[in-house]
Design a protein around this motif. Structure first.
Motif, PDB file in Angstrom:
ATOM      1  N   PRO A   1       0.713  -1.266  -0.084  1.00  0.00           N
ATOM      2  CA  PRO A   1       0.148  -0.033  -0.085  1.00  0.00           C
ATOM      3  C   PRO A   1       0.936   1.226   0.172  1.00  0.00           C
ATOM      4  O   PRO A   1       0.536   2.351   0.773  1.00  0.00           O
TER       5      PRO A   1
ATOM      6  N   ASP B   1       0.045   8.941   0.386  1.00  0.00           N
ATOM      7  CA  ASP B   1      -1.062   9.843   0.379  1.00  0.00           C
ATOM      8  C   ASP B   1      -1.580  10.250   1.665  1.00  0.00           C
ATOM      9  O   ASP B   1      -1.667  11.689   2.088  1.00  0.00           O
TER      10      ASP B   1
ATOM     11  N   LYS C   1      -1.001   4.697  -1.025  1.00  0.00           N
ATOM     12  CA  LYS C   1      -1.987   4.923   0.133  1.00  0.00           C
ATOM     13  C   LYS C   1      -1.288   5.497   1.531  1.00  0.00           C
ATOM     14  O   LYS C   1      -1.706   6.540   2.079  1.00  0.00           O
TER      15      LYS C   1
END
Length: 281
Positions: free
Chosen positions: A175, A181, A178
């Motif tokens: 990830p 961000d 993710k």
């Protein structure tokens, strides 16, 4: 009797000394660590050798589940949740098993990672992910069973398995996007209540700019819906150091009430002591 005791002691000592001799294992253990993007992956397995034997379809039969190595089960550990063939695995450790076939392997990630090989009783509820991958023929024999991390990118990796003349690679997604961000949004939105609180407590405890500490603490408390009694305790002490006794007393009384609700005798006593010191009790 004395001679018998001495003989037993000597024999025990000899056995103890002999037990300290270490010899090479036929299937040596290996531990491999790989960072993929921002995720740490650790692989632990044992490496049997060909030793002139036919492996797949013979030593390792087609259609039968295999521990994927030797000795204890192969174990893989992820520091973050990952995705395998559309299935999300939580962060943690998993046993990895394989069912080799002539042109493909079925790979299983199993939540019980502490088995001396295959589980005595298989539990489908413990299958976290299952995928099928095609085999690739190698132009040479790989003598020792080998597991690798291949095709590493910032967001994915292949868990490779090589032995005899066969290669299998299981794609794993991490990830990274993710996590990046989330970090960007966190930083760009400015300091959190915890950041302001920690900075205020540090400035106060280290005798630095107490007015700045008070400013940061008020900012932290304004960002918290219901400040905890231990947070209010620190704010009251900062107010006291700033010479704002009325605010210190009012805040200490709130901390005292919260400590009583929580049944925390230490904070009850500390707040009462401060209130007495400040002439409020």
């Amino acid at each position: 009797m004395k001679k018998l005791v001495l003989m037993v002691f000597a024999f025990t000592l000899m056995v103890s000394v002999n037990a300290q001799i270490e010899t090479p294992q036929p299937s040596p253990f290996q531990k491999v660590e790989q960072k993929v993007g921002l995720t740490d992956i650790t692989l632990e397995y044992s490496r049997p050798a060909m030793r002139g034997r036919t492996i797949f379809g013979d030593l390792v039969p087609f259609g039968s589940m295999w521990r994927l190595g030797a000795n204890a089960n192969t174990k893989i550990t992820f520091s973050d949740p990952v995705t395998i063939d559309g299935q999300e695995l939580k962060a943690g450790s998993y046993a990895v098993y394989a069912t080799p076939n002539e042109s493909s392997w079925d790979i299983v990630f199993y939540t019980d990672s502490n088995n001396g090989g295959l589980p005595r009783e298989w539990d489908d509820a413990k299958v976290a992910a299952k995928t099928t991958v095609e085999t690739q023929a190698l132009p040479m024999d790989i003598q020792s069973f080998t597991m690798t991390f291949d095709d590493v990118t910032s967001s994915s990796v292949h868990l490779g398995m090589l032995w005899e003349n066969t290669y299998v690679g299981v794609p794993i997604e991490v990830p990274t996007d993710k996590k990046v961000d989330a970090a960007i949004n966190r930083v760009m939105s400015g300091p959190s209540a915890g950041d302001y609180y920690n900075a205020a407590v540090y400035y106060a405890s280290e005798g630095k700019d107490i007015n700045k500490a008070g400013e940061w603490m008020e900012k932290a408390m304004s960002m918290v819906e219901k400040p905890a009694f231990w947070q209010l305790r620190q704010q009251s002490l900062i107010y006291a150091k700033m010479g704002k006794k009325d605010k210190a007393i009012a805040t200490a009384k709130k901390s005292l009430a919260g400590a009583k609700d929580a049944g925390n005798e230490d904070y009850i006593k500390m707040n009462k002591d401060s209130l007495k010191e400040w002439g409020a009790m």
